[in-house]
Enzyme design. Structure first.
Site, PDB file in Angstrom:
ATOM      1  N   HIS A 198     -19.455  12.074   3.511  1.00 38.77           N
ATOM      2  CA  HIS A 198     -18.194  12.121   2.765  1.00 38.77           C
ATOM      3  C   HIS A 198     -17.568  13.499   2.808  1.00 38.77           C
ATOM      4  CE1 HIS A 198     -20.137   8.542   0.914  1.00 38.77           C
ATOM      5  NE2 HIS A 198     -18.954   8.062   1.233  1.00 38.77           N
TER       6      HIS A 198
ATOM      7  N   GLU B 269     -29.204   6.727   2.080  1.00 36.43           N
ATOM      8  CA  GLU B 269     -28.517   7.964   1.709  1.00 36.43           C
ATOM      9  C   GLU B 269     -29.450   8.792   0.838  1.00 36.43           C
ATOM     10  OE1 GLU B 269     -24.825   7.448  -0.550  1.00 36.43           O
ATOM     11  OE2 GLU B 269     -25.520   9.114  -1.772  1.00 36.43           O
TER      12      GLU B 269
ATOM     13  N   ARG C 264       0.821  -1.220   0.000  1.00 34.56           N
ATOM     14  CA  ARG C 264       0.000   0.000   0.000  1.00 34.56           C
ATOM     15  C   ARG C 264       0.857   1.274   0.000  1.00 34.56           C
ATOM     16  NH1 ARG C 264      -4.073  -0.225   4.777  1.00 34.56           N
ATOM     17  NH2 ARG C 264      -2.324  -1.279   5.744  1.00 34.56           N
TER      18      ARG C 264
HETATM   19  N1  LIG Z   1     -15.555  -3.759   2.731  1.00 33.66           N
HETATM   20  C1  LIG Z   1     -16.079  -2.542   2.617  1.00 33.66           C
HETATM   21  N2  LIG Z   1     -16.480  -2.053   1.445  1.00 33.66           N
HETATM   22  C2  LIG Z   1     -17.020  -0.809   1.367  1.00 33.66           C
HETATM   23  C3  LIG Z   1     -17.171  -0.010   2.513  1.00 33.66           C
HETATM   24  C4  LIG Z   1     -16.736  -0.560   3.755  1.00 33.66           C
HETATM   25  O1  LIG Z   1     -16.848   0.085   4.803  1.00 33.66           O
HETATM   26  N3  LIG Z   1     -16.222  -1.808   3.768  1.00 33.66           N
HETATM   27  N4  LIG Z   1     -17.688   1.262   2.440  1.00 33.66           N
HETATM   28  C5  LIG Z   1     -17.935   1.873   1.145  1.00 33.66           C
HETATM   29  C6  LIG Z   1     -16.782   2.794   0.788  1.00 33.66           C
HETATM   30  N5  LIG Z   1     -15.523   2.075   0.821  1.00 33.66           N
HETATM   31  C7  LIG Z   1     -14.601   2.181   1.850  1.00 33.66           C
HETATM   32  C8  LIG Z   1     -13.516   1.327   1.814  1.00 33.66           C
HETATM   33  C9  LIG Z   1     -12.530   1.396   2.776  1.00 33.66           C
HETATM   34  C10 LIG Z   1     -12.619   2.319   3.790  1.00 33.66           C
HETATM   35  C11 LIG Z   1     -11.522   2.443   4.813  1.00 33.66           C
HETATM   36  O2  LIG Z   1     -11.624   3.279   5.677  1.00 33.66           O
HETATM   37  N6  LIG Z   1     -10.452   1.651   4.713  1.00 33.66           N
HETATM   38  C12 LIG Z   1      -9.315   1.789   5.577  1.00 33.66           C
HETATM   39  C13 LIG Z   1      -8.827   0.431   6.039  1.00 33.66           C
HETATM   40  C14 LIG Z   1      -9.772  -0.178   7.022  1.00 33.66           C
HETATM   41  C15 LIG Z   1      -9.086  -1.353   7.737  1.00 33.66           C
HETATM   42  O3  LIG Z   1      -9.227  -2.468   7.310  1.00 33.66           O
HETATM   43  N7  LIG Z   1      -8.332  -1.075   8.764  1.00 33.66           N
HETATM   44  C16 LIG Z   1      -7.602  -2.064   9.515  1.00 33.66           C
HETATM   45  C17 LIG Z   1      -6.134  -1.990   9.195  1.00 33.66           C
HETATM   46  C18 LIG Z   1      -5.627  -0.607   9.392  1.00 33.66           C
HETATM   47  C19 LIG Z   1      -4.190  -0.421   8.973  1.00 33.66           C
HETATM   48  O4  LIG Z   1      -3.903  -0.016   7.866  1.00 33.66           O
HETATM   49  N8  LIG Z   1      -3.258  -0.701   9.864  1.00 33.66           N
HETATM   50  C20 LIG Z   1      -1.868  -0.461   9.659  1.00 33.66           C
HETATM   51  C21 LIG Z   1      -1.236  -0.206  10.976  1.00 33.66           C
HETATM   52  C22 LIG Z   1      -2.029   0.755  11.836  1.00 33.66           C
HETATM   53  C23 LIG Z   1      -1.571   2.163  11.697  1.00 33.66           C
HETATM   54  O5  LIG Z   1      -0.560   2.507  12.324  1.00 33.66           O
HETATM   55  O6  LIG Z   1      -2.263   2.926  10.972  1.00 33.66           O
HETATM   56  C24 LIG Z   1      -1.240  -1.622   8.961  1.00 33.66           C
HETATM   57  O7  LIG Z   1      -1.809  -2.720   8.957  1.00 33.66           O
HETATM   58  O8  LIG Z   1      -0.184  -1.398   8.355  1.00 33.66           O
HETATM   59  C25 LIG Z   1      -7.824  -1.840  11.007  1.00 33.66           C
HETATM   60  O9  LIG Z   1      -8.430  -0.834  11.366  1.00 33.66           O
HETATM   61  O10 LIG Z   1      -7.423  -2.704  11.757  1.00 33.66           O
HETATM   62  C26 LIG Z   1      -8.174   2.449   4.837  1.00 33.66           C
HETATM   63  O11 LIG Z   1      -8.008   2.263   3.631  1.00 33.66           O
HETATM   64  O12 LIG Z   1      -7.431   3.169   5.513  1.00 33.66           O
HETATM   65  C27 LIG Z   1     -13.719   3.181   3.852  1.00 33.66           C
HETATM   66  C28 LIG Z   1     -14.718   3.100   2.878  1.00 33.66           C
HETATM   67  C29 LIG Z   1     -18.173   0.873   0.050  1.00 33.66           C
HETATM   68  N9  LIG Z   1     -17.418  -0.327   0.175  1.00 33.66           N
END
Ligand SMILES: Nc1nc2c(c(=O)[nH]1)N[C@@H](CNc1ccc(C(=O)N[C@@H](CCC(=O)N[C@@H](CCC(=O)N[C@@H](CCC(=O)O)C(=O)O)C(=O)O)C(=O)O)cc1)CN2
Ligand SMILES: [Zn+2]
Length: 762
Positions: A702, A673, A16
């Site tokens: 959003h 929505e 990423r």
């Molecule tokens: N599956 C899904 N589809 C969806 C949605 C949804 O909520 N889920 N919403 C709509 C819009 N789409 C979306 C898709 C992603 C995100 C989102 O916020 N994604 C996050 C990741 C969410 C996640 O899985 N987080 C994990 C992992 C986080 C992370 O990156 N951790 C780091 C470490 C932590 C850090 O220091 O930040 C790592 O692994 O490297 C967690 O919270 O545990 C992002 O890209 O930032 C929001 C809306 C439509 N489709």
């Protein structure tokens, strides 16, 4: 000899890298130069990873979205984003993400720039920025980005094949803001595309891939005529066009596609396998047929032997005119399976991510060129892996199959009809008119994510993790009580994602560490992998929800994701119909619903964000899908007592065509929505005389802008002219996880104040 090529490569990076670079740049922590050089580095790496293919896509890289890039290339940049200064990158991100108004102007749009509307890309979980048109839209070519990437690729010795979004799909995916006919812009658009193609020809480009995925959808006659006009106009441009369709079969667009004067046709030979023989038979003798034989939509290994059995006669018939590729761009699958260190070896042996899919493609190429013997060992290994998967006891659970076979319609029926239930629910809920609630999630702060990352890495004990998440719940409850919300939520702090969270806890699912797929901009999802029969070993949300309920006397909503959404946002097994998989998920989620009810959680929300989204591309396939999707929701939700209130939530809100199915779900309350459409989306509910309760979203989550109380009041008054006020709720459009607390609190203050105004006698 068969030509091997690729349609598009994931750009987010195996780790990423692009996500983190973008977010650092937006925060002002990285310079534009740093971002640009990371982009160049990713392109270079990804081209190198596609080595060995005869043609490699160029122009598929994007800092945000390939449709937005197309808008910029065509000079179709919304007026509102132009005159704010800043460099090209600033203007680009301004359209992608909007720019918030300075605090003093919050609540209206002056000073801010509204982001381009975002909507889903066909039936995927990728979202693009909708091109904006009006009758006076004019186009001006700016090919600088594409040409620069072409030069970059060539300097690296890449056999470059530029990729364009075709003119008909570009128009079809956009919206005319003034209600004019966007197809009427085609004569304006074609010269610009023709100029681009001539420019590429002058650069010595041979093949250009022109994506027209709308060919997999129902097209009216004027669109067919548009295709004829467009591709006739391109005929003398000096490059060879590969017209590319994916995400489904051509069906009644096949005649058209075969007739167009292009040098080649790419079709989705996974979703459209059945029509390939007929296409090959009717293909004009001077055309190439590119078959998308490796699925770009799932993560399973391809059955290469079966595929070769099918391909060899086609190869004999078509010779050099046969090309092979993945079915669609690999944007929709994770990058690299080989970096997955946490997955067990057996499961891993069943899978292929983008790089592994390209390896499969190369193998097929060798088998066709040199004969199967040249790759005998690899083919044997592939057969062994697939045989092991088919026979694995992890995939098959007789008791789950028996439970699905025993499903009967009664399980999907509430005990009493809505009016009776509503009365029983009102007795204990004692809600005011225009009750307020939120959709479930509260800000997923960097701290919450950090704590989870520590826990997952084993650096934090389970007890400490639970305490930290409980502290988040306490905070969420306090905030909501202080705000005066009526029905509370626990905030979903403990969830990484609304789908992956359940995938991690259900048997029959596996999950990856790095299997990220871009959803929009820098936001990614890590779809869990559903490989086997589904069972729920233990309750998944009950402890969190029961804890949250114990903190307050107000009703607390239990929060679940529905079976259809879990299905649509997972990578699911390809060895049985999706409907069967969904029924298994429905039974598991039903057990969770009943456990929540037993634990004293008496309002339960079951999100079906992807139910409307998951509609098949062809209308003729809608009803069968809706029938099993609604059946699955009903199995999940409707086993509860009359007193228990069931909510559901959907973020996409064009319900006109499917309102009967929405009503058939029979949820007591649906939140949707609507804010951006000014409540017009309620028309469907009004005309259908939708019988249950509705929470039309009153502000767009959003945007960082804070909605004004008067604006919310006006929206709800509009809603009350369509829906009887005693059946209306007041809530935001969707969950608040991507926002900050500093935005959420003032916005909800305005919302609660608006509800109070609405309750006053007129
Ligand atoms: N599956 C899904 N589809 C969806 C949605 C949804 O909520 N889920 N919403 C709509 C819009 N789409 C979306 C898709 C992603 C995100 C989102 O916020 N994604 C996050 C990741 C969410 C996640 O899985 N987080 C994990 C992992 C986080 C992370 O990156 N951790 C780091 C470490 C932590 C850090 O220091 O930040 C790592 O692994 O490297 C967690 O919270 O545990 C992002 O890209 O930032 C929001 C809306 C439509 N489709
Ligand atoms: Zn939503």
């Amino acid at each position: 000899m068969t030509t091997l090529h690729n349609l598009g490569f994931p750009r987010i990076g195996a780790r990423r890298e692009l996500k983190f670079a973008l977010e650092a740049y937006w925060k002002g922590e990285a310079s534009p130069e740093t971002l640009q050089s990371l982009g160049a580095e990713l392109r270079q790496r990804h081209w190198a990873q596609q080595a060995g293919l005869d043609l490699v896509p160029v122009g598929d890289f994007s800092f945000y979205d390939q449709v937005l890039d197309t808008s910029f290339m065509l000079g179709n940049v919304p007026e509102r984003a132009r005159d704010h200064g800043g460099d090209a990158l600033d203007v680009y991100f301004r359209v992608a993400r909007g720019r918030s108004a300075p605090a003093a102007e919050a609540g209206c749009c002056a000073g801010g720039v509204a982001a381009g509307e975002m909507t889903k890309w066909f039936d995927t979980n990728y979202h693009y920025i909708v091109p904006e048109f009006h009758s006076g839209t004019r186009f001006v070519l700016d090919a600088s980005r594409l040409l620069a990437q072409l030069a970059e690729a060539r300097a690296q010795g890449v056999a470059a094949k530029p990729v364009l979004l075709g003119p008909l799909s570009y128009l079809a995916l956009g919206k005319a803001k003034d209600g004019s006919d966007r197809l009427a812009l085609l004569p304006e658009l074609l010269p610009v595309y023709a100029e681009l193609l001539r420019l590429l020809a002058a650069e010595g480009v041979d093949w250009v891939q022109v994506d027209e995925p709308v060919l997999a959808t129902d097209l009216e006659a004027p669109w067919h005529r548009g295709f004829e006009a467009a591709y006739a106009a391109f005929a003398g441009c000096g490059v060879r066009l590969l017209l590319s369709c994916y995400f489904g079969p051509l069906q009644n667009n096949a005649e058209l596609a075969l007739r167009l004067p292009v040098a080649g046709l790419h079709v989705d030979a996974v979703a459209g396998r059945d029509e390939v023989q007929a296409l090959a038979a009717r293909l004009p003798a001077d055309r190439v047929l590119s078959l998308g034989v490796i699925s770009g939509r799932n993560v399973w290994k391809t059955d290469l032997t079966a595929l070769l059995d099918w391909l060899e006669p086609l190869a004999a018939r078509l010779g050099e005119r046969l090309w092979l590729a993945p079915s669609c761009s690999l944007l929709h699958v994770p990058v690299d399976l080989s970096i997955e260190d946490g997955m067990d070896a057996e499961l891993r042996s069943w899978l292929a991510f983008a790089l592994q899919k390209l390896a499969e493609l190369r193998l097929l190429g060798r088998a066709l060129r040199e004969g199967r013997d040249a790759v005998r060992a690899e083919l044997q290994a592939n057969r062994d892996a697939l045989a092991a998967r088919r026979a694995s006891p992890r995939v098959h659970r007789p008791e789950v199959r028996a439970a699905v076979a025993a499903l009967d319609a009664d399980m999907g029926r509430r005990r009493s009809p809505y009016p009776l239930r509503a009365a029983r629910q009102a007795e204990w809920l004692k809600l005011p008119a225009y009750p307020t609630t939120t959709i479930g999630s509260f800000p997923q702060t960097a701290e919450v994510r950090r704590v989870r990352a520590e826990f997952k890495a084993g650096r934090l004990e389970e007890g400490a993790y639970r305490d930290a998440m409980r502290a988040e719940i306490v905070h969420a409850v306090q905030v909501q009580e202080a705000l005066g919300l009526d029905v509370l939520v626990h905030g979903e702090a403990e969830r990484n994602d609304m789908v992956e969270y359940f995938g991690e806890q259900l048997d029959g699912y596996a999950f990856s560490r790095f299997g990220w797929v871009q959803s929009y901009g820098s936001r990614c999802v890590k779809p869990p992998i559903l490989f086997g029969d589904i069972a729920r070993p233990r309750p998944m949300t009950v402890d969190w929800s029961a804890y949250a309920q114990s903190l307050t006397t107000r009703p607390m909503k239990g929060m679940l994701t529905g079976p259809v959404t879990i299905l649509n946002w997972s990578f699911v097994r390809d060895d049985q119909p999706r409907a069967d998989t969904c029924r298994q998920l429905a039974l598991a989620m039903r057990a969770e619903v009943l456990d929540l009810e037993r634990a004293g959680v008496r309002v339960i929300q079951i999100d079906e964000a992807a139910l409307r989204e998951g509609l098949p591309l062809r209308r003729s396939a809608w009803q069968p899908y809706l029938d099993w999707a609604v059946e699955c929701f009903r199995i999940t939700a409707n086993g509860v007592r009359d007193e228990t209130q069931v909510h559901t939530h959907m973020c996409y809100s064009e319900f006109n065509d499917i309102i009967a199915s929405i009503a058939a779900m029979d949820a007591d309350v649906i939140t949707i929505e609507t804010s951006r459409s000014d409540m017009e989306l309620l028309d469907a509910f009004e005309h259908f005389q939708y019988p249950n309760e509705i929470g039309p979203g009153v502000y767009d989550i959003h945007s960082p802008n804070i909605p004004a109380r008067e604006h919310i009041v006006a929206l709800m008054r509009k809603a009350a002219r369509r829906i009887p006020p005693q059946r209306l709720w007041v809530n935001p459009d969707c969950g608040l996880k991507t926002r900050q607390w500093s935005e959420v609190i003032p916005a909800l203050e305005q919302m609660v104040a608006a509800a109070k105004t609405l309750r006053e006698p007129a």
